[in-house]
Design a protein around this motif. Structure first.
Motif, PDB file in Angstrom:
ATOM      1  N   THR A 115      -6.779  -1.082   3.973  1.00 45.04           N
ATOM      2  CA  THR A 115      -5.936  -2.162   4.875  1.00 45.04           C
ATOM      3  C   THR A 115      -6.977  -3.707   4.845  1.00 45.04           C
ATOM      4  OG1 THR A 115      -7.335  -1.317   6.947  1.00 45.04           O
ATOM      5  CG2 THR A 115      -6.119   0.304   6.514  1.00 45.04           C
TER       6      THR A 115
ATOM      7  N   GLY B 165      -4.935   8.847   7.528  1.00 49.40           N
ATOM      8  CA  GLY B 165      -4.712   8.498   5.797  1.00 49.40           C
ATOM      9  C   GLY B 165      -5.137   9.219   5.076  1.00 49.40           C
TER      10      GLY B 165
ATOM     11  N   SER C 286      -3.552  11.292   3.480  1.00 45.82           N
ATOM     12  CA  SER C 286      -3.241  11.973   1.995  1.00 45.82           C
ATOM     13  C   SER C 286      -1.914  13.100   1.737  1.00 45.82           C
ATOM     14  CB  SER C 286      -4.306  11.608   0.805  1.00 45.82           C
ATOM     15  OG  SER C 286      -3.069  11.114  -0.161  1.00 45.82           O
TER      16      SER C 286
ATOM     17  N   PHE D  35      -2.581   9.916  -4.437  1.00 42.10           N
ATOM     18  CA  PHE D  35      -3.777  10.473  -4.787  1.00 42.10           C
ATOM     19  C   PHE D  35      -3.522  11.856  -4.791  1.00 42.10           C
ATOM     20  CE2 PHE D  35      -7.918  11.430  -3.021  1.00 42.10           C
ATOM     21  CZ  PHE D  35      -9.327  10.229  -2.700  1.00 42.10           C
TER      22      PHE D  35
ATOM     23  N   GLY E 180       2.855   6.464   9.737  1.00 44.59           N
ATOM     24  CA  GLY E 180       2.011   5.933  10.340  1.00 44.59           C
ATOM     25  C   GLY E 180       1.179   5.004   9.817  1.00 44.59           C
ATOM     26  N   SER E 181       0.764   3.601  10.918  1.00 43.79           N
ATOM     27  CA  SER E 181      -0.183   2.915  10.359  1.00 43.79           C
ATOM     28  C   SER E 181      -2.122   3.398  10.994  1.00 43.79           C
ATOM     29  CB  SER E 181       0.083   1.916   9.759  1.00 43.79           C
ATOM     30  OG  SER E 181      -0.801   0.610   9.544  1.00 43.79           O
ATOM     31  N   ALA E 182      -2.452   3.521  10.216  1.00 44.05           N
ATOM     32  CA  ALA E 182      -3.942   2.939  11.115  1.00 44.05           C
ATOM     33  C   ALA E 182      -4.441   1.985  11.919  1.00 44.05           C
ATOM     34  CB  ALA E 182      -5.061   3.271   9.487  1.00 44.05           C
TER      35      ALA E 182
ATOM     36  N   ASP F 127      -0.413   9.714   7.659  1.00 43.50           N
ATOM     37  CA  ASP F 127      -0.586   8.311   6.172  1.00 43.50           C
ATOM     38  C   ASP F 127       0.569   7.547   6.236  1.00 43.50           C
ATOM     39  OD1 ASP F 127      -2.433   8.714   3.956  1.00 43.50           O
ATOM     40  OD2 ASP F 127      -0.751   7.763   3.550  1.00 43.50           O
ATOM     41  N   LEU F 128       0.181   6.508   5.456  1.00 39.55           N
ATOM     42  CA  LEU F 128       1.351   5.373   5.171  1.00 39.55           C
ATOM     43  C   LEU F 128       3.061   5.704   4.614  1.00 39.55           C
ATOM     44  CD1 LEU F 128      -0.117   2.482   5.208  1.00 39.55           C
ATOM     45  CD2 LEU F 128       1.851   2.761   6.582  1.00 39.55           C
TER      46      LEU F 128
ATOM     47  N   ILE G 170      -8.702  17.075   3.031  1.00 39.91           N
ATOM     48  CA  ILE G 170     -10.312  16.980   3.805  1.00 39.91           C
ATOM     49  C   ILE G 170      -9.396  17.700   5.493  1.00 39.91           C
ATOM     50  CG2 ILE G 170     -11.331  15.747   5.627  1.00 39.91           C
ATOM     51  CD1 ILE G 170     -10.789  13.999   3.177  1.00 39.91           C
TER      52      ILE G 170
ATOM     53  N   ARG H  22     -11.755  20.883  -4.717  1.00 36.07           N
ATOM     54  CA  ARG H  22     -11.889  19.657  -3.035  1.00 36.07           C
ATOM     55  C   ARG H  22     -11.492  20.057  -1.895  1.00 36.07           C
ATOM     56  NH1 ARG H  22      -9.279  15.305  -1.827  1.00 36.07           N
ATOM     57  NH2 ARG H  22     -10.373  13.254  -1.139  1.00 36.07           N
TER      58      ARG H  22
ATOM     59  N   THR I  14       0.534  -1.265   0.242  1.00 42.40           N
ATOM     60  CA  THR I  14      -0.339   0.266   0.068  1.00 42.40           C
ATOM     61  C   THR I  14       0.898   1.020   0.361  1.00 42.40           C
ATOM     62  OG1 THR I  14      -2.106  -1.226   1.182  1.00 42.40           O
ATOM     63  CG2 THR I  14      -2.161   1.181   1.280  1.00 42.40           C
TER      64      THR I  14
ATOM     65  N   ILE J  18     -11.519   9.039   5.912  1.00 42.64           N
ATOM     66  CA  ILE J  18     -12.063   8.496   4.730  1.00 42.64           C
ATOM     67  C   ILE J  18     -11.383   8.466   3.310  1.00 42.64           C
ATOM     68  CG2 ILE J  18     -13.030  10.357   3.289  1.00 42.64           C
ATOM     69  CD1 ILE J  18     -13.257  12.533   5.217  1.00 42.64           C
ATOM     70  N   GLY J  19     -12.446   7.156   2.745  1.00 44.96           N
ATOM     71  CA  GLY J  19     -11.387   6.721   1.959  1.00 44.96           C
ATOM     72  C   GLY J  19     -10.320   6.153   2.130  1.00 44.96           C
ATOM     73  N   VAL J  20      -9.654   5.211   3.379  1.00 38.95           N
ATOM     74  CA  VAL J  20      -8.989   4.447   4.038  1.00 38.95           C
ATOM     75  C   VAL J  20      -8.400   3.071   4.308  1.00 38.95           C
ATOM     76  CG1 VAL J  20      -7.005   4.400   5.970  1.00 38.95           C
ATOM     77  CG2 VAL J  20      -7.720   7.231   4.686  1.00 38.95           C
TER      78      VAL J  20
ATOM     79  N   TYR K 225       1.065   4.049  -3.485  1.00 45.47           N
ATOM     80  CA  TYR K 225       0.705   5.299  -2.950  1.00 45.47           C
ATOM     81  C   TYR K 225       1.731   5.996  -3.193  1.00 45.47           C
ATOM     82  CZ  TYR K 225      -4.525   4.823  -2.454  1.00 45.47           C
ATOM     83  OH  TYR K 225      -5.590   5.029  -2.584  1.00 45.47           O
TER      84      TYR K 225
HETATM   85  C1  LIG Z   1      -7.985   6.811  -1.882  1.00 47.61           C
HETATM   86  S1  LIG Z   1      -6.877   8.097   0.061  1.00 47.61           S
HETATM   87  C2  LIG Z   1      -7.452   9.245   0.799  1.00 47.61           C
HETATM   88  C3  LIG Z   1      -7.031   9.956   1.564  1.00 47.61           C
HETATM   89  C4  LIG Z   1      -8.181  11.122   2.203  1.00 47.61           C
HETATM   90  N1  LIG Z   1      -8.252  10.664   3.220  1.00 47.61           N
HETATM   91  C5  LIG Z   1      -8.947  11.571   0.828  1.00 47.61           C
HETATM   92  O1  LIG Z   1      -9.893  11.653   0.932  1.00 47.61           O
HETATM   93  O2  LIG Z   1      -8.272  12.816   0.723  1.00 47.61           O
HETATM   94  C6  LIG Z   1      -6.392   6.048   0.690  1.00 47.61           C
HETATM   95  C7  LIG Z   1      -5.280   7.289   1.586  1.00 47.61           C
HETATM   96  O3  LIG Z   1      -4.866   5.945   2.868  1.00 47.61           O
HETATM   97  C8  LIG Z   1      -3.782   5.634   3.151  1.00 47.61           C
HETATM   98  N2  LIG Z   1      -3.877   4.721   3.894  1.00 47.61           N
HETATM   99  C9  LIG Z   1      -3.435   3.371   3.269  1.00 47.61           C
HETATM  100  N3  LIG Z   1      -3.306   2.193   4.320  1.00 47.61           N
HETATM  101  C10 LIG Z   1      -2.809   3.085   5.694  1.00 47.61           C
HETATM  102  C11 LIG Z   1      -2.774   2.357   6.368  1.00 47.61           C
HETATM  103  N4  LIG Z   1      -2.579   1.795   6.988  1.00 47.61           N
HETATM  104  N5  LIG Z   1      -1.818   3.763   7.065  1.00 47.61           N
HETATM  105  C12 LIG Z   1      -2.531   4.877   7.218  1.00 47.61           C
HETATM  106  N6  LIG Z   1      -2.676   5.066   5.698  1.00 47.61           N
HETATM  107  C13 LIG Z   1      -2.918   4.156   5.129  1.00 47.61           C
HETATM  108  C14 LIG Z   1      -2.843   6.000   1.642  1.00 47.61           C
HETATM  109  O4  LIG Z   1      -1.882   6.201   1.668  1.00 47.61           O
HETATM  110  C15 LIG Z   1      -3.129   7.153   0.840  1.00 47.61           C
HETATM  111  O5  LIG Z   1      -2.926   8.674   1.093  1.00 47.61           O
END
Ligand SMILES: C[S@@+](CC[C@H](N)C(=O)[O-])C[C@H]1O[C@@H](n2cnc3c(N)ncnc32)[C@H](O)[C@@H]1O
Length: 125
Positions: A116, A50, A52, A17, A92-94, A71-72, A56, A24, A8, A110-112, A12
């Motif tokens: 995972t 997350g 990105s 993103f 870091g990780s969610a 974010d990762l 937001i 936006r 992932t 949002i959208g994250v 990214y």
């Molecule tokens: C579709 S984008 C959405 C970004 C943002 N929330 C937005 O809507 O503008 C998904 C994001 O989630 C992050 N992501 C995915 N898995 C993750 C994790 N385990 N921990 C943190 N971030 C993560 C990705 O790196 C990416 O930046």
């Protein structure tokens, strides 16, 4: 072989993103005001899991919130830093948030979680 977290992150980092710019930022700013009214966020500490590139978060900072963006993807966070100078930026990780419980007034993600391997763990965190 890379695990899902590494894949992932690589994905990214290679394809941060897509950015929607002011349009936006303003759309999310307006949309979230129904869920997070001004009186609930002004001066409050909010975690964007997350985040990105931080569009937001930008809208919430403009409404008075103090943001931590996590974010990762380091490439996404570099851009996030450019548009959110006021925010704390964390790599870091969610699924393993590097903060003690109760560190934030609110958290958004949002959208994250569907990216995972364990949505429940992400929600629990
Ligand atoms: C579709 S984008 C959405 C970004 C943002 N929330 C937005 O809507 O503008 C998904 C994001 O989630 C992050 N992501 C995915 N898995 C993750 C994790 N385990 N921990 C943190 N971030 C993560 C990705 O790196 C990416 O930046």
């Amino acid at each position: 072989m890379m695990d899902l977290r590494e894949r992932t992150q690589v994905h990214y980092d290679d394809y941060p993103f897509i950015e929607g710019g002011d349009e936006r930022v303003n759309w999310w700013r307006e949309y979230l005001s129904d869920f997070l009214p001004d009186e609930d966020i002004n001066g409050r500490l909010i975690l964007d899991v997350g985040s990105s590139v931080g569009e937001i978060s930008r809208g919430l900072i403009d409404r008075g919130a103090r943001m931590t963006c996590l974010d990762l993807s380091l490439n996404s966070l570099r851009r996030c830093r450019q548009i959110n100078e006021e925010a704390e930026i964390i790599h870091g990780s969610a699924l393993e948030l590097p903060f003690p419980d109760e560190s934030f007034d609110h958290a958004i993600s949002i959208g994250v979680l569907h990216h995972t391997p364990d949505c429940r763990q992400g929600f629990k965190e």
